[in-house]
Design a protein around this motif. Sequence first.
Motif, PDB file in Angstrom:
ATOM      1  N   HIS A  16      56.915  14.812  46.859  1.00 13.14           N
ATOM      2  CA  HIS A  16      56.626  13.945  45.715  1.00 13.14           C
ATOM      3  C   HIS A  16      56.364  12.499  46.155  1.00 13.14           C
ATOM      4  O   HIS A  16      56.727  12.095  47.260  1.00 13.14           O
ATOM      5  CB  HIS A  16      57.789  13.983  44.728  1.00 13.14           C
ATOM      6  CG  HIS A  16      58.055  15.353  44.189  1.00 13.14           C
ATOM      7  ND1 HIS A  16      57.263  15.958  43.251  1.00 13.14           N
ATOM      8  CD2 HIS A  16      59.051  16.239  44.475  1.00 13.14           C
ATOM      9  CE1 HIS A  16      57.731  17.166  42.968  1.00 13.14           C
ATOM     10  NE2 HIS A  16      58.822  17.358  43.702  1.00 13.14           N
ATOM     11  N   LYS A  32      47.672   9.543  45.336  1.00  8.30           N
ATOM     12  CA  LYS A  32      48.166  10.257  44.171  1.00  8.30           C
ATOM     13  C   LYS A  32      49.657   9.962  44.025  1.00  8.30           C
ATOM     14  O   LYS A  32      50.357   9.755  45.013  1.00  8.30           O
ATOM     15  CB  LYS A  32      47.933  11.763  44.306  1.00  8.30           C
ATOM     16  CG  LYS A  32      46.458  12.163  44.360  1.00  8.30           C
ATOM     17  CD  LYS A  32      45.722  11.788  43.078  1.00  8.30           C
ATOM     18  CE  LYS A  32      44.231  12.059  43.162  1.00  8.30           C
ATOM     19  NZ  LYS A  32      43.501  11.569  41.981  1.00  8.30           N
ATOM     20  N   ASP A  68      53.261  10.977  41.519  1.00  8.24           N
ATOM     21  CA  ASP A  68      53.906  11.644  40.387  1.00  8.24           C
ATOM     22  C   ASP A  68      54.335  10.618  39.343  1.00  8.24           C
ATOM     23  O   ASP A  68      54.237  10.856  38.140  1.00  8.24           O
ATOM     24  CB  ASP A  68      55.132  12.420  40.875  1.00  8.24           C
ATOM     25  CG  ASP A  68      54.748  13.568  41.789  1.00  8.24           C
ATOM     26  OD1 ASP A  68      54.233  14.578  41.285  1.00  8.24           O
ATOM     27  OD2 ASP A  68      54.937  13.441  43.014  1.00  8.24           O
ATOM     28  N   SER A 109      46.330   9.311  38.904  1.00  7.71           N
ATOM     29  CA  SER A 109      46.657  10.458  38.032  1.00  7.71           C
ATOM     30  C   SER A 109      48.148  10.779  37.984  1.00  7.71           C
ATOM     31  O   SER A 109      48.567  11.914  38.236  1.00  7.71           O
ATOM     32  CB  SER A 109      45.889  11.702  38.495  1.00  7.71           C
ATOM     33  OG  SER A 109      44.505  11.473  38.494  1.00  7.71           O
ATOM     34  N   LYS A 161      51.932  11.627  36.508  1.00  3.44           N
ATOM     35  CA  LYS A 161      52.458  12.358  35.356  1.00  3.44           C
ATOM     36  C   LYS A 161      53.178  11.396  34.406  1.00  3.44           C
ATOM     37  O   LYS A 161      53.283  11.654  33.204  1.00  3.44           O
ATOM     38  CB  LYS A 161      53.438  13.440  35.819  1.00  3.44           C
ATOM     39  CG  LYS A 161      52.815  14.517  36.697  1.00  3.44           C
ATOM     40  CD  LYS A 161      53.861  15.541  37.112  1.00  3.44           C
ATOM     41  CE  LYS A 161      53.273  16.649  37.986  1.00  3.44           C
ATOM     42  NZ  LYS A 161      52.880  16.152  39.322  1.00  3.44           N
ATOM     43  N   MET A 162      53.679  10.298  34.977  1.00  4.48           N
ATOM     44  CA  MET A 162      54.449   9.338  34.185  1.00  4.48           C
ATOM     45  C   MET A 162      54.156   7.914  34.632  1.00  4.48           C
ATOM     46  O   MET A 162      54.050   7.635  35.825  1.00  4.48           O
ATOM     47  CB  MET A 162      55.947   9.624  34.333  1.00  4.48           C
ATOM     48  CG  MET A 162      56.856   8.716  33.527  1.00  4.48           C
ATOM     49  SD  MET A 162      58.609   9.020  33.906  1.00  4.48           S
ATOM     50  CE  MET A 162      58.773  10.727  33.362  1.00  4.48           C
ATOM     51  N   THR A 176      47.463   5.549  27.995  1.00  5.49           N
ATOM     52  CA  THR A 176      48.175   6.695  28.566  1.00  5.49           C
ATOM     53  C   THR A 176      48.247   7.839  27.567  1.00  5.49           C
ATOM     54  O   THR A 176      48.178   9.010  27.951  1.00  5.49           O
ATOM     55  CB  THR A 176      49.595   6.302  29.027  1.00  5.49           C
ATOM     56  OG1 THR A 176      50.282   5.640  27.948  1.00  5.49           O
ATOM     57  CG2 THR A 176      49.544   5.383  30.239  1.00  5.49           C
ATOM     58  N   ARG A 187      46.983  11.651  28.046  1.00  3.31           N
ATOM     59  CA  ARG A 187      48.095  12.600  28.029  1.00  3.31           C
ATOM     60  C   ARG A 187      49.047  12.395  29.215  1.00  3.31           C
ATOM     61  O   ARG A 187      49.482  13.342  29.871  1.00  3.31           O
ATOM     62  CB  ARG A 187      47.577  14.039  27.977  1.00  3.31           C
ATOM     63  CG  ARG A 187      46.772  14.326  26.724  1.00  3.31           C
ATOM     64  CD  ARG A 187      46.330  15.764  26.641  1.00  3.31           C
ATOM     65  NE  ARG A 187      45.584  16.000  25.413  1.00  3.31           N
ATOM     66  CZ  ARG A 187      45.071  17.181  25.062  1.00  3.31           C
ATOM     67  NH1 ARG A 187      45.231  18.230  25.870  1.00  3.31           N
ATOM     68  NH2 ARG A 187      44.407  17.322  23.929  1.00  3.31           N
ATOM     69  N   ILE A 188      49.350  11.135  29.473  1.00  4.29           N
ATOM     70  CA  ILE A 188      50.298  10.750  30.516  1.00  4.29           C
ATOM     71  C   ILE A 188      51.555  10.224  29.829  1.00  4.29           C
ATOM     72  O   ILE A 188      51.469   9.432  28.885  1.00  4.29           O
ATOM     73  CB  ILE A 188      49.697   9.663  31.435  1.00  4.29           C
ATOM     74  CG1 ILE A 188      48.474  10.206  32.179  1.00  4.29           C
ATOM     75  CG2 ILE A 188      50.737   9.135  32.417  1.00  4.29           C
ATOM     76  CD1 ILE A 188      47.672   9.146  32.888  1.00  4.29           C
ATOM     77  N   GLN A 189      52.718  10.654  30.298  1.00  2.90           N
ATOM     78  CA  GLN A 189      53.968  10.149  29.727  1.00  2.90           C
ATOM     79  C   GLN A 189      54.093   8.644  29.981  1.00  2.90           C
ATOM     80  O   GLN A 189      53.847   8.176  31.094  1.00  2.90           O
ATOM     81  CB  GLN A 189      55.170  10.847  30.363  1.00  2.90           C
ATOM     82  CG  GLN A 189      55.317  12.311  30.033  1.00  2.90           C
ATOM     83  CD  GLN A 189      56.607  12.861  30.606  1.00  2.90           C
ATOM     84  OE1 GLN A 189      57.710  12.577  30.131  1.00  2.90           O
ATOM     85  NE2 GLN A 189      56.482  13.636  31.682  1.00  2.90           N
TER      86      GLN A 189
END
Length: 339
Positions: free
Chosen positions: A229, A248, A250, A279, A281-282, A320, A324-326
């Motif tokens: 990660h 990239k 997370d 990109s 996730k959060m 965001t 669709r990103i937290q």
Amino acid sequence: MNIRGSRLTFFSLLTTVVLLQNCLTSSANIQDYKEHFIGNDLKDLSTEIPKGKVRAVFLGTSSILLDDGETQILTDGFFSRPSLFKTMFSKISSDEQEIKYVMLLAGIKRLKGILVCHSHYDHSMDSPFIAKETGAILYGSLSTMQIGKGGGVPEEQLALFQPGKKIQIGKFKITVLNSKHTPPFKILGKTNAADPNRPDLTEALSQPAKAEDYIEGGTYDFLVEHGKHSILIKGSTNYIENAWEGLKADVLFLGIAMLGKQEEEFKAKYYEETVTKTSPKMVIPVHWDNFFKPLSEPLEPNLSLGDDVKTGMEYMIQKTSQDRIQFKILRGFESILLF
């Protein structure tokens, strides 16, 4: 002075007071974004971290404590947070008792590395004391090294940044990335703009010192890898075009100081060069709080005097959400288990 002159003086004074009060109010109400809060409490910091997980604790401005249960690393570490009046009109220094209090509450007891994103006082001032208290290595620019020396940090605990080269601290692998400071601004006649004739501190800086003595000395971002990660930490609201190409993450800790004051073109480009390119996730915003107030009080958004957190925060929430990103907000001493 005649009556008319007295009235003009009174109304001028009243206008000045009203304008000053408006400038010294919070530029947003953080409760407006409570749906994005993590919502945990302080006792969570005493719980065991599951194997393979990394816990992040937000300690105001861009101070982030990362902990995998074995090793801790810290970005910046600015806990003293002197008042606006003191910062503007006198010399400032680390409040050792306040720093110890924050360290106790945050559970800082296995700290091995402190990474300073740039050398302005709100990022670097407390790093020497924290390094001496914990034995952690202080990593930073030439200017941060001079701040460390001025604070009495032993030479063996000072490590100059080598951008692009990985730093191994426990199971954390950190790559230092060249970056840019938030666009220059001027408040009450003072500016944070770098002086091209004095890019770095060349002598040890001892405390107490004026806030403006802490010159930027270069700005950096951090790519933190842990197992499979990765985390990207950007403490300043700016970018170097294509600098994050191919990276990239997370989780992205993203500076939004003064984002709301920037033109739409800048905001769009900033988002593209950070969030779009990596990109995540959060996304977790940092450097949104009023760092003239102590960490012992609930964090409030930055002052209207120099920021517009409402516009910046809502821009990031909208973007965001579309992608669709937290988008999660950490308040003081709040933590989150990453990955």
